[in-house]
Each structure stands twice: as structure tokens, then as C-alpha cells.
Scaffold this active site. Structure first.
Site, PDB file in Angstrom:
ATOM      1  N   ASP A  66       8.640  31.498   2.053  1.00  0.00           N
ATOM      2  CA  ASP A  66       8.584  31.234   3.493  1.00  0.00           C
ATOM      3  C   ASP A  66       9.970  31.037   4.100  1.00  0.00           C
ATOM      4  O   ASP A  66      10.966  30.932   3.379  1.00  0.00           O
ATOM      5  CB  ASP A  66       7.690  30.010   3.769  1.00  0.00           C
ATOM      6  CG  ASP A  66       7.989  28.819   2.863  1.00  0.00           C
ATOM      7  OD1 ASP A  66       9.023  28.820   2.188  1.00  0.00           O
ATOM      8  OD2 ASP A  66       7.177  27.874   2.842  1.00  0.00           O
ATOM      9  N   ASN A 135       0.075  17.457   3.532  1.00  0.00           N
ATOM     10  CA  ASN A 135      -1.269  17.796   4.023  1.00  0.00           C
ATOM     11  C   ASN A 135      -1.928  18.893   3.178  1.00  0.00           C
ATOM     12  O   ASN A 135      -2.924  19.481   3.578  1.00  0.00           O
ATOM     13  CB  ASN A 135      -1.207  18.234   5.499  1.00  0.00           C
ATOM     14  CG  ASN A 135      -0.318  19.468   5.702  1.00  0.00           C
ATOM     15  OD1 ASN A 135       0.203  20.031   4.744  1.00  0.00           O
ATOM     16  ND2 ASN A 135      -0.153  19.879   6.947  1.00  0.00           N
ATOM     17  N   HIS A 137      -0.509  21.804   2.292  1.00  0.00           N
ATOM     18  CA  HIS A 137      -0.117  23.203   2.546  1.00  0.00           C
ATOM     19  C   HIS A 137       0.658  23.778   1.370  1.00  0.00           C
ATOM     20  O   HIS A 137       1.342  23.053   0.644  1.00  0.00           O
ATOM     21  CB  HIS A 137       0.654  23.355   3.869  1.00  0.00           C
ATOM     22  CG  HIS A 137       2.075  22.867   3.879  1.00  0.00           C
ATOM     23  ND1 HIS A 137       2.541  21.934   4.770  1.00  0.00           N
ATOM     24  CD2 HIS A 137       3.150  23.204   3.135  1.00  0.00           C
ATOM     25  CE1 HIS A 137       3.837  21.723   4.566  1.00  0.00           C
ATOM     26  NE2 HIS A 137       4.225  22.475   3.576  1.00  0.00           N
ATOM     27  N   GLU A 142      -0.801  26.202   6.584  1.00  0.00           N
ATOM     28  CA  GLU A 142      -1.283  24.890   7.015  1.00  0.00           C
ATOM     29  C   GLU A 142      -2.807  24.799   6.889  1.00  0.00           C
ATOM     30  O   GLU A 142      -3.488  25.825   6.767  1.00  0.00           O
ATOM     31  CB  GLU A 142      -0.881  24.668   8.482  1.00  0.00           C
ATOM     32  CG  GLU A 142       0.628  24.641   8.727  1.00  0.00           C
ATOM     33  CD  GLU A 142       1.285  23.332   8.296  1.00  0.00           C
ATOM     34  OE1 GLU A 142       0.751  22.622   7.420  1.00  0.00           O
ATOM     35  OE2 GLU A 142       2.360  23.023   8.838  1.00  0.00           O
TER      36      GLU A 142
HETATM   37  C1  GLP Z   1       7.847  22.816   2.881  1.00  0.00           C
HETATM   38  C2  GLP Z   1       7.767  24.222   2.295  1.00  0.00           C
HETATM   39  C3  GLP Z   1       6.850  24.266   1.130  1.00  0.00           C
HETATM   40  C4  GLP Z   1       7.149  23.108   0.211  1.00  0.00           C
HETATM   41  C5  GLP Z   1       6.795  21.826   0.891  1.00  0.00           C
HETATM   42  C6  GLP Z   1       7.140  20.608   0.062  1.00  0.00           C
HETATM   43  O1  GLP Z   1       7.129  22.681   4.057  1.00  0.00           O
HETATM   44  N1  GLP Z   1       7.380  25.212   3.212  1.00  0.00           N
HETATM   45  O2  GLP Z   1       6.969  25.507   0.471  1.00  0.00           O
HETATM   46  O3  GLP Z   1       6.379  23.226  -0.949  1.00  0.00           O
HETATM   47  O4  GLP Z   1       7.466  21.734   2.122  1.00  0.00           O
HETATM   48  O5  GLP Z   1       8.479  20.308   0.164  1.00  0.00           O
HETATM   49  P1  GLP Z   1       9.210  19.173  -0.668  1.00  0.00           P
HETATM   50  O6  GLP Z   1       9.353  19.721  -2.049  1.00  0.00           O
HETATM   51  O7  GLP Z   1      10.537  19.000  -0.014  1.00  0.00           O
HETATM   52  O8  GLP Z   1       8.361  17.977  -0.619  1.00  0.00           O
END
Ligand code: GLP
Length: 248
Positions: A66, A135, A137, A142
């Protein structure tokens, strides 16, 4: 499918071994890569081992999940910059084959279609790494995202913008839209490893075990994959009962 490790370092050591093994046995492997704080120790452990073993990373292909819409690749909160900083600059990857969606394209919808097509043309993803949002995702899919979605433009939820504001100077600077591989792109990977560390992921894990497969909690779709593992540290597992996981 849920495995608990003592801490994030132990998960990083385990997952970096898996990456090394995949690339050693097939230097042309296609990997699905993720960003976020969770992945930082994984990439750091991988880089150290790859250098020590003189691993050939020049022939692999990767697709990132992403990117924020509107952020230039040189922006320090873009996922392009993240990948360069935390992984790509440290080893001799062939950057032509290391794909991170671009957040600055003229026609994002068309671009998304070509991103999903490129994954197919490369032969599909052998191993997909995933983090998870608080949440539930995955990528930026989402709650409510259709399970048959391919790469698409998303409106980020207020919760995700709050969670990710820690990487930005202020909450208002978090983009409100992003591009993400779709649920179907992710599920087509032949193997999936999702990592969740820290107490801020404990509630999402409780939702995972308490629900069936539901678009309300996107990562519950992994229950339908035949080769998906969820790796947790003790904090992320704190709301689970011991019969719901295996201790690694
Ligand atoms: C972001 C990314 C995800 C990631 C998630 C968790 O929103 N788009 O791909 O897995 O957050 O991030 P973190 O590892 O910083 O908790």
C-alpha cells in the site's frame, strides 16, 4: 494458526530466517512486503543475516501492499521512503523489480488495476508479509472492504488516521486516502505470515478469535487461507486463552 513468541525480537529472528530460506531456495521468488513499525525489526534482522550469508537478492521481485495517496516517494512518511530506508538501500536489490505503489499517479484507479495485473504477470506472490491495524485492517483494507477486491483507492478510517499519526508531525498531516492491494490480491498469495506485536494489537486479536470470517474485521479472512500463520508476541496475545494458540 496462531503462534505466540516471547517478544518482537524472537518473531523477527524467525521471520527473517524464513525470508532467507525462501530466497536461497528460489532467488527469483516473488514476495509481498509490508510496512509499519511491526516490520522494522524483521527487516533489520533480515539485512544482518543476508549480508553475513552474501545472499543474492538481485533477482527477487517484490510488491508492497500500500501507499498513501498524494505523498511523493521522497516524502519521509511515504511507504516508498520507508522501504528504501528500512530495506532496499541496505542490499543490492534490483529496484526495477521492487514495486511500491505510487501515491502520485494521475489516474489512481487505472494504476491500481495495472498493479494487480503486474502481480499476476509476475506469477503471483509466494510469501506475503502482513501487519494488522488496530481495527483489523490488512494493507489499507478497512472494515467493510469486499473480500473480492483487487488493488483500489481507499478512504482511511478515523481510527487508522489516529493510529498512524504517530509517524507524522501532526494528525492533520495524515493523508485521508491511500492505494492498497485488495483482499483478493492478498488471499491469492501462496503463503501468508501476519505479525502483530504490542498491547495495542491485543483487542484486534480478541476480535479475530471471537468472530467468524467477517468483513467487519478484515483479517478474519485469513481463516480461509490454507497456509496462513499469525505470529504474536506475548503482549498482542494478552487477551487470548492459551488453548487459542500454540506457544512457539
Ligand atoms: C498501516 C499499514 C498496514 C500496517 C498497519 C500496522 O496502516 N497500512 O499495512 O500493517 O498500519 O502498522 P504498525 O506495524 O505500525 O502497527
Amino acid at each position: 494458526m496462531i503462534f505466540v513468541f516471547p517478544n518482537a525480537g524472537a518473531i523477527a529472528a524467525h521471520v527473517s530466517d524464513i525470508l532467507i530460506e525462501k530466497i536461497s531456495s528460489n532467488p527469483e521468488v516473488v514476495l509481498g512486503l509490508a510496512t509499519g513499525g511491526t516490520m522494522e525489526p524483521v527487516y533489520s534482522s533480515f539485512i544482518q543475516k543476508a549480508i553475513k550469508q552474501q545472499l543474492d537478492v538481485s533477482r527477487l521481485t517484490s510488491f508492497n501492499l500500500d501507499e498513501y495517496l498524494g505523498l511523493h516517494p521522497s516524502h519521509h512518511q511515504s511507504y516508498s521512503w520507508y522501504m528504501h530506508h528500512h530495506l532496499f538501500q541496505h542490499l543490492p536489490f534490483n529496484l526495477k523489480n521492487c514495486h511500491v505503489p505510487s501515491g502520485i499517479v494521475d489516474d489512481p484507479n487505472n494504476y491500481c488495476n495495472s498493479y494487480s495485473d503486474a502481480i499476476q504477470k509476475a506469477g503471483g506472490i509466494e510469501l506475503q508479509l502482513l501487519g494488522v491495524g488496530s481495527n483489523g485492517h490488512i494493507g489499507f483494507n478497512e472494515p467493510g472492504t469486499a473480500f473480492d477486491s483487487t488493488c483500489h483507492v481507499v478512504e482511511l478510517s478515523p481510527q487508522t488516521r489516529i493510529d498512524n499519526s504517530r509517524f507524522f508531525e501532526s494528525g492533520e498531516l495524515v493523508p485521508d486516502r491511500a492505494l492498497t492491494m485488495g483482499m483478493q490480491d492478498i488471499m491469492q498469495a501462496r503463503e501468508i505470515i501476519l505479525i502483530a506485536t504490542g498491547r495495542q494489537k491485543a483487542a484486534a486479536m480478541a476480535l479475530f478469535v471471537d468472530n467468524g470470517v467477517t468483513t467487519d474485521v478484515p483479517f478474519t479472512i485469513l481463516k480461509k487461507h490454507n497456509n496462513a500463520k499469525i505470529l504474536l508476541d506475548e503482549e498482542a496475545a494478552m487477551l487470548l486463552s492459551s488453548h487459542q494458540y500454540q506457544y512457539a
